[in-house]
Structures are given as structure tokens and as C-alpha cells.
Design an enzyme around this catalytic site. Sequence first.
Site, short mmCIF file in Angstrom:
data_model
loop_
_atom_site.label_atom_id
_atom_site.label_comp_id
_atom_site.label_asym_id
_atom_site.label_seq_id
_atom_site.Cartn_x
_atom_site.Cartn_y
_atom_site.Cartn_z
N ASP A 26 62.27 86.76 26.42
CA ASP A 26 62.57 85.40 26.87
C ASP A 26 61.78 84.39 26.04
O ASP A 26 60.70 84.69 25.54
CB ASP A 26 62.22 85.27 28.36
CG ASP A 26 62.83 84.02 28.98
OD1 ASP A 26 63.73 83.41 28.37
OD2 ASP A 26 62.40 83.65 30.08
N HIS A 43 66.91 82.11 18.49
CA HIS A 43 67.49 83.45 18.61
C HIS A 43 67.32 84.22 17.29
O HIS A 43 67.04 85.41 17.28
CB HIS A 43 68.97 83.36 19.01
CG HIS A 43 69.18 82.79 20.37
ND1 HIS A 43 68.44 83.18 21.47
CD2 HIS A 43 70.05 81.84 20.83
CE1 HIS A 43 68.84 82.51 22.54
NE2 HIS A 43 69.81 81.69 22.17
N LEU A 137 63.18 107.73 18.36
CA LEU A 137 63.19 106.64 19.35
C LEU A 137 64.61 106.36 19.87
O LEU A 137 65.53 106.18 19.06
CB LEU A 137 62.62 105.37 18.69
CG LEU A 137 62.73 104.07 19.49
CD1 LEU A 137 61.77 104.09 20.69
CD2 LEU A 137 62.42 102.85 18.61
C1 FPP Z 1 66.25 84.56 26.06
O1 FPP Z 1 65.77 83.37 25.51
C2 FPP Z 1 66.88 85.39 25.05
C3 FPP Z 1 68.19 85.73 25.03
C4 FPP Z 1 69.15 85.27 26.05
C5 FPP Z 1 68.77 86.53 23.96
C6 FPP Z 1 67.89 87.55 23.31
C7 FPP Z 1 68.36 87.69 21.94
C8 FPP Z 1 67.59 87.94 20.87
C9 FPP Z 1 66.16 88.23 20.90
C10 FPP Z 1 68.26 87.90 19.54
C11 FPP Z 1 68.35 89.18 18.85
C12 FPP Z 1 68.94 90.27 19.63
C13 FPP Z 1 69.68 91.24 19.10
C14 FPP Z 1 70.01 92.43 19.92
C15 FPP Z 1 70.14 91.16 17.71
P1 FPP Z 1 66.29 81.99 26.06
O2 FPP Z 1 67.37 81.51 25.16
O3 FPP Z 1 66.70 82.13 27.49
O4 FPP Z 1 65.00 81.13 25.93
P2 FPP Z 1 64.56 79.88 26.84
O5 FPP Z 1 64.39 80.41 28.24
O6 FPP Z 1 63.29 79.44 26.23
O7 FPP Z 1 65.67 78.86 26.74
#
Ligand code: FPP
Length: 248
Positions: A26, A43, A137
Site C-alpha cells: 500500500d 505504481h 520460491l
Molecule cells: C496500493 O497503493 C497498491 C495497489 C492497489 C497496486 C499494487 C501494485 C503494484 C505494487 C504495482 C506492481 C504490481 C505488479 C504485480 C506488477 P494505493 O494506490 O492504494 O496507494 P494509496 O493508498 O497511497 O493511494
Amino acid sequence: MAKQKSWTADQLDPSRMPRHVAIIMDGNGRWAQKKLLPRTMGHRAGMAALKKVVKACDELHIPYLSVFAFSTENWKRPITEVDYLMNLLVEFLHKELQELHDHNVRINIIGDYTVIPRQCQVEIDQALEMTRHNSGLVFTIALNYGSRKEIIDTVKCVVEKIQAGQLEPEQIDEASFSAMLYTHNIPDPDLLIRTAGEMRISNFMLWQIAYSEIAVTPTLWPDFTREDLIKSLLDYQNRERRFGGLSK
Ligand code: FPP
């Protein structure tokens, strides 16, 4: 100013490593906001952090790593962000698959990925096929995953089996139920890490984390490093897991 303590792998007790580490990644959006960048850049930086964490888990001989990449609730985000996340997954698999395969990593997906864009599904199927016999893994990506949906799907599966005469109600217990969850081929997480400070589970592996140790770090996911992982592992090793029993 006092020197910040550093955390290195040699501080870990190899006999007390978690078998399964699960991560709620997150804070990508907040990371981008702090840097006055679009959320999508958060992201992208999150993908770079993920690459390093997969590598670290492999090097630290953690047998199972699971990450929450896209939830059933994430469809509520703007379509441009959803598309970006899907394309990022395609890019990740495209760029990293060979290296992951060379490192004997087996890719596993939980969640219904049949509803995501076709190109993404093709890439996932290739990754699953290529790595299916690997013995290193097990890297599980939760994609269009929601734990409540998983539990409901499992209940439906139980009902169908009973109706087909393949299962008696008396045979339903924790083990037989677990064996019908999406996670039937991986153990329950020993350690659940959540980044960006939120004290929530967000519909992730609700059944499976019944006895997991939870580590919440304020670090935003794109800033999460190998050293942060080691710190979480050291914290985990300092805890006493009683599974509802008493201290030894
Ligand atoms: C939460 O941050 C994150 C996500 C919803 C997506 C997780 C994705 C990645 C780490 C990108 C790479 C993943 C892969 C599998 C290639 P948020 O957007 O909710 O953050 P915020 O709460 O600060 O807005």
C-alpha cells in the site's frame, strides 16, 4: 544525530524463518503525491520495489511470497488507473519472467483473472505454464482477488460436492475447507506485512491469516527495501507464536 540502526541478513536466525510472507503493498498513490507525480508513477515505482522484494525473498530462502496486486474493489478506481495497473502487470511478466524462471521461481495466481484484459490473461497463462515445474520460491500474485468472494466460492464448491454425493457434511472441517480455497496449494501466511501505515486487512486472505503475525510499517510501498523486509523478519523472529496456547 544518532546513527540509524541497520538490518542485515546475517542477523536472522535461519531456523526461525517464516515459510510464507504475504504483503499488502500500500501507499503507491501517496508516494507519488508526495513527489507531485501522477499516481501511475507510484505504481511504476511499486513495481520496482516488488522486483527487489521477490529477489530478496528468493535469496533469503523464504519458500512462499504472496502479494496483493489488485483487489476485487480496485475496479472502483478510474479506468485509466486500472488500465495502467493491468499493463504494468503485463510489463512486469514480460521483463521479469525469464529471470524469475532462471531462479526457479514458480508463479501462482489467486483471484479470477478471466475477467481482466485478454493480453494480460495470455501473459499470465504463459508465466504459469513456463514456471509450473519450478521448485523454488512460490510467488503468488493476488489479482482481482477478494477474500470474501473466495470464501463464498468455496462454500458453493462445498454445496455442489454435497449435492453430487462426493462429500458428506460430516467431512467438512478446517482442513477440507482450506483445501478448496484458491490458496489450496500454499500454506497459510506466517507473516503479513502491510506498508503505508494503515491498520486494515482490506479483504486479503481473511481465512488464511487467522494465526499470522502482522507487521504494519509506515514505509510507503515504493520505498520498501530489502532492509525493511529484513527488519520485518527480525521483528517476526522476536515474537512468540502461541496459536491460542500458553507460553512454553
Ligand atoms: C496500493 O497503493 C497498491 C495497489 C492497489 C497496486 C499494487 C501494485 C503494484 C505494487 C504495482 C506492481 C504490481 C505488479 C504485480 C506488477 P494505493 O494506490 O492504494 O496507494 P494509496 O493508498 O497511497 O493511494
